[in-house]
Motif scaffolding. Sequence first.
Motif, short mmCIF file in Angstrom:
data_model
loop_
_atom_site.label_atom_id
_atom_site.label_comp_id
_atom_site.label_asym_id
_atom_site.label_seq_id
_atom_site.Cartn_x
_atom_site.Cartn_y
_atom_site.Cartn_z
N PHE A 88 -5.06 -1.78 10.92
CA PHE A 88 -3.92 -1.55 9.83
C PHE A 88 -2.68 -1.54 10.35
N ASP A 145 -2.49 4.56 2.32
CA ASP A 145 -3.13 3.30 2.28
C ASP A 145 -4.10 3.03 1.40
N VAL A 178 0.74 -1.10 0.04
CA VAL A 178 -0.08 -0.03 0.07
C VAL A 178 0.96 1.22 0.17
N LEU A 223 -7.14 0.38 1.40
CA LEU A 223 -6.95 -0.59 2.10
C LEU A 223 -8.14 -0.96 3.05
#
Length: 556
Positions: free
Chosen positions: A292, A260, A256, A283
């Motif tokens: 995350f 993200d 990523v 994401l």
Amino acid sequence: MLPGVSPLVVGSLLAGGTSLSLALYARSEQAEPGSTAFALLMIGATVWSFSYAVALVVFEPSLRVLMEVPIEVGKALVAPTWLAFALGYTGRAEYLTRRTVAALAAFPTATLLVVALPELRPLIWTNYHLTPTLGAATVSYDPALWHYAHAAYGYVLVGAGMALLVDTLASHGALYRDQTLALVVGSLFPTVAHVKRTFQFGPMVAVDFTPMALAITGLTFGYALFRFDLFDLVPATSYRGRRTAIDDLGVGVVIVTNDDQIVELNREARRLFGVTDAAGDPLSTLVPAHAFDGGTFDVVVEGHRRTLEVVPSRIDHPHGTAAGRTIALHDITDREARRQRLEVLNRVLRHNLRNEMTVVMGYADLLAESLSGDDAAYARKIESRSTALAELGQKAHDFESVLESAPDATPSSVDLDTVVTDVTADFADDADVELDVPPDLTVETNERVLRMVLVTVVENAVEHNDSTDPWVAVTVRTARLDGGDTDGGDAVVIEIVDDGPGIPEYELGVVTAGEETPLEHGSGLGLWILQWGSRWLGADVDFETDDRGTTVRLRL
């Protein structure tokens, strides 16, 4: 040089000959990454150079303009195949799909039609006329919009290919430095020559020096081929090796950006989420925000619930700034199921077994008090076995609590004299215990785990000794790290010797094999606690056992 032959013609012929030689060589290396595209690149350069050499001796205006068609064929091949070569050489050949190749060929094909059809030529040039230079049939013209668009298209493709090579040069350092540098330098000469011709500046503006500059390209490429084994040592091997390794890890990997956005997923990640591609998506479409930066979450794919563990890692630019992150996704579904089963079984065995055994022990005691003779002996046997089971459950509980707390404990300097004395003191009433521990000898380790291991060994030596007067000796000494037993080394050896019947071979075999089966199993937890605890401490364990007793040796 032949009399009357223009040096421009000779230069073009030399360039074409060099390119043709390289094309034939690359054709023989067709199994290597980028070799086919390189051969086509050199064929394009050959057609361009030879066609220009022929055109330079054609002074008939109507025939001279027709020579622009084969020249344009060579030009049409050079830029797209240069990019294709750069992609293959650096390991990105998967981007060369049929659709991509068709898109790359579309503009050069259209340009070839514009040059071939007289009614369309004003789109690319006007005022096309002969301007002889150095005895050659060079031409001048007024460039039109298509001329500049075609040049810009070529510069974009050549620039993209050079960018890939420069990135390889920066990423792989010295390994591919020389051959990659030769390729970059070789591509600069025809690029500069083409820019001069396109924008018509400098001396002899009517001369297209690009085909002759391709001779320099051929020399530098030949240098890379023969001096540095261009097709034997290619960045594609390293690049594709990493890609294959990532795909074959068995772990999902998502790459990523800093904000993200998904850049790429490996094969396992696509399988875990049941998607074919998610590049460009946030994401959060795959991983919940709370995970995350690490953690676990559940995902349901095709009706099956899986538990995934997130392990993020930062990707840095060479100068240290963040370029993005990799999100590793471990499928821990089976591990979590086993953990839950073990927790339930442990709770049942520790809590319920202990409680029930307490009841059994109470009733057995009452029976023993109320009975006599053999009946009382049977009741006492029930009480004894119940007590042993209850103690086994407590031992398992104590062992688990020690190992659960051990990872969070900081290793400390442990006084071995104190620890050994404390451990053996509890068995002084049941056995003759001898100690030989140097004063002030310390070891850096986890004291709780070490005590648990020593208690287990000494307890086994005392309890499983069939002598009326058990004997146990504990000796501590230093030894060499290479395994020798000479005093004064950096390792510490703790040796526990007893005079019991010895550990049965099948007991040691189970622990050595690392598993129990219905037909082969140990009689308790002692040896397992010794093995697991010593492994956590990083200690080596040796057994010497015979009919005269057992020696357990721990090397820390």
